[in-house]
Design a protein around this motif. Structure first.
Motif, PDB file in Angstrom:
ATOM      1  N   ASP A  81      -3.956   5.763  -6.399  1.00 40.85           N
ATOM      2  CA  ASP A  81      -3.110   5.961  -5.204  1.00 40.85           C
ATOM      3  C   ASP A  81      -2.038   4.879  -5.112  1.00 40.85           C
ATOM      4  N   LEU A  82      -0.873   5.257  -4.586  1.00 39.21           N
ATOM      5  CA  LEU A  82       0.121   4.243  -4.231  1.00 39.21           C
ATOM      6  C   LEU A  82      -0.093   3.922  -2.755  1.00 39.21           C
ATOM      7  N   THR A 101       2.948  -2.590  -2.482  1.00 37.35           N
ATOM      8  CA  THR A 101       2.208  -1.379  -2.851  1.00 37.35           C
ATOM      9  C   THR A 101       1.039  -1.761  -3.740  1.00 37.35           C
ATOM     10  N   TYR A 102      -0.159  -1.428  -3.293  1.00 36.57           N
ATOM     11  CA  TYR A 102      -1.344  -1.631  -4.122  1.00 36.57           C
ATOM     12  C   TYR A 102      -1.588  -0.374  -4.948  1.00 36.57           C
ATOM     13  N   CYS A 103      -1.884  -0.545  -6.223  1.00 38.59           N
ATOM     14  CA  CYS A 103      -2.307   0.589  -7.050  1.00 38.59           C
ATOM     15  C   CYS A 103      -3.367   0.063  -8.020  1.00 38.59           C
ATOM     16  N   SER A 104      -4.458   0.787  -8.152  1.00 39.87           N
ATOM     17  CA  SER A 104      -5.566   0.314  -9.010  1.00 39.87           C
ATOM     18  C   SER A 104      -5.174   0.330 -10.485  1.00 39.87           C
ATOM     19  N   GLU A 105      -4.177   1.129 -10.834  1.00 36.44           N
ATOM     20  CA  GLU A 105      -3.716   1.173 -12.222  1.00 36.44           C
ATOM     21  C   GLU A 105      -2.325   0.550 -12.320  1.00 36.44           C
ATOM     22  N   ILE A 109       6.278   2.715 -11.210  1.00 35.94           N
ATOM     23  CA  ILE A 109       7.065   2.950 -10.001  1.00 35.94           C
ATOM     24  C   ILE A 109       6.898   1.782  -9.016  1.00 35.94           C
ATOM     25  N   VAL A 110       5.717   1.181  -9.011  1.00 32.76           N
ATOM     26  CA  VAL A 110       5.502  -0.008  -8.171  1.00 32.76           C
ATOM     27  C   VAL A 110       6.348  -1.155  -8.712  1.00 32.76           C
TER      28      VAL A 110
END
Ligand code: CO
Length: 296
Positions: A81-82, A101-105, A109-110
């Motif tokens: 998720d973004l 922006t947190y993203c687990s991967e 784009i972040v």
């Protein structure tokens, strides 16, 4: 120009947000509850001697802004998720506005949103035109192969005033307004896979005092009082009211207050096409050596 005392308050409000970004990037994981994130951040702001300048916004994927957890919200962070977390703190009305922006991967784009923010910050100096900042942000987004959300912008900040006298678009424009030393601004590029726009949608979880109006219900009067005094006229969350009023009555009272124009509401903003959006934001004091208060 800002006095030393004003500078100090802006810096402190920024430092609080900066520390929270570090803490959250270390602790959030897939499965973390959004409500826990919001409550943790809001209580940390208060503990640090400031106040939330708006409810923590946690907007996921195609949602760009204005989601804050609901009363009893069970939603969690999903893998990939973004998760855009937008935090505002103020000390005596001196504000910081920061988002990441947190993203687990690993997410290109972040990264693009962070680079666009850096590109905007890199041109800040006394005498810079708004159009030059916008161009720097836009070119960075384009060169990364993505597109901006065209109808969300950065903004000037003033004491007690979030969205100050001017906005700073993330798309090319002809705004010749010049920034001076001591101006405070927030830059916040929102990046999507290609140029996008957001629209208002359900739910509405965030409100703000607009003006005093005669209202019938006791609960509506109480909310009007809280909105104006306790929340200092800044946006507040429906969930904050649950400390004072039962959830069923909150809904009725908010409807009444909105109908008579005592409150302004902030519906969720999202890309109706369901495309994912990333956001990065910092607060900056304009100077020859700009102070990025939310990175202190
Ligand atoms: Co902002």
């Amino acid at each position: 120009m800002l006095s030393d005392e004003e500078l100090d308050k802006y810096r402190k409000a920024g430092e609080i947000a900066s520390k929270l970004r570090r803490d959250m990037l270390e602790t959030i994981k897939p499965g973390t509850k959004l409500l826990d994130i919001a409550e943790k951040i809001e209580s940390a702001i208060i503990k640090a001697g400031a106040k939330p300048a708006f409810p923590v916004n946690i907007s996921i994927n195609e949602s760009a802004a204005h989601y804050t957890p609901q009363i009893g919200d069970e939603k969690t962070v999903g893998r990939g998720d973004l998760v855009k977390i937008d935090i505002g703190a103020h000390i005596d009305g001196y504000l910081s506005d920061m988002a990441f922006t947190y993203c687990s991967e690993k997410s290109p784009i972040v990264k693009a949103s962070r680079e666009a923010l850096d590109a905007g910050i890199s041109v800040i100096k006394p005498g810079v035109r708004i159009s030059e900042i916008s161009a720097a942000i836009y070119e960075s987004i384009e060169s990364s192969g993505f597109g901006p959300v065209v109808n969300l912008t950065g903004h000037g900040i003033e004491r007690w005033l979030f969205h100050g006298r001017f906005s700073i678009p993330n798309v090319p424009n002809e705004n010749d307004r010049v920034l001076s030393e001591g101006d405070v601004i927030a830059l916040e590029p929102f990046v999507c896979e290609s140029a996008a726009r957001v629209d208002e949608s359900d739910p509405v979880e965030i409100y703000q005092f607009a003006q005093r109006k005669p209202v019938r219900s006791m609960e509506a009067r109480k909310i009007m009082e809280l909105a104006e005094k306790d929340y200092g006229g800044f946006p507040f969350a429906k969930r904050w009211l649950a400390k004072h009023i039962s959830p069923f009555r909150i809904k009725m009272a908010l409807m009444e207050l909105e109908r008579v124009g005592a409150l302004k509401s902030y519906p969720l903003l999202k890309d109706m096409g369901g495309r994912k959006i990333a956001q990065s934001e910092d607060t900056i004091i304009v100077a020859d050596e700009p102070i990025v208060t939310t990175r202190l």
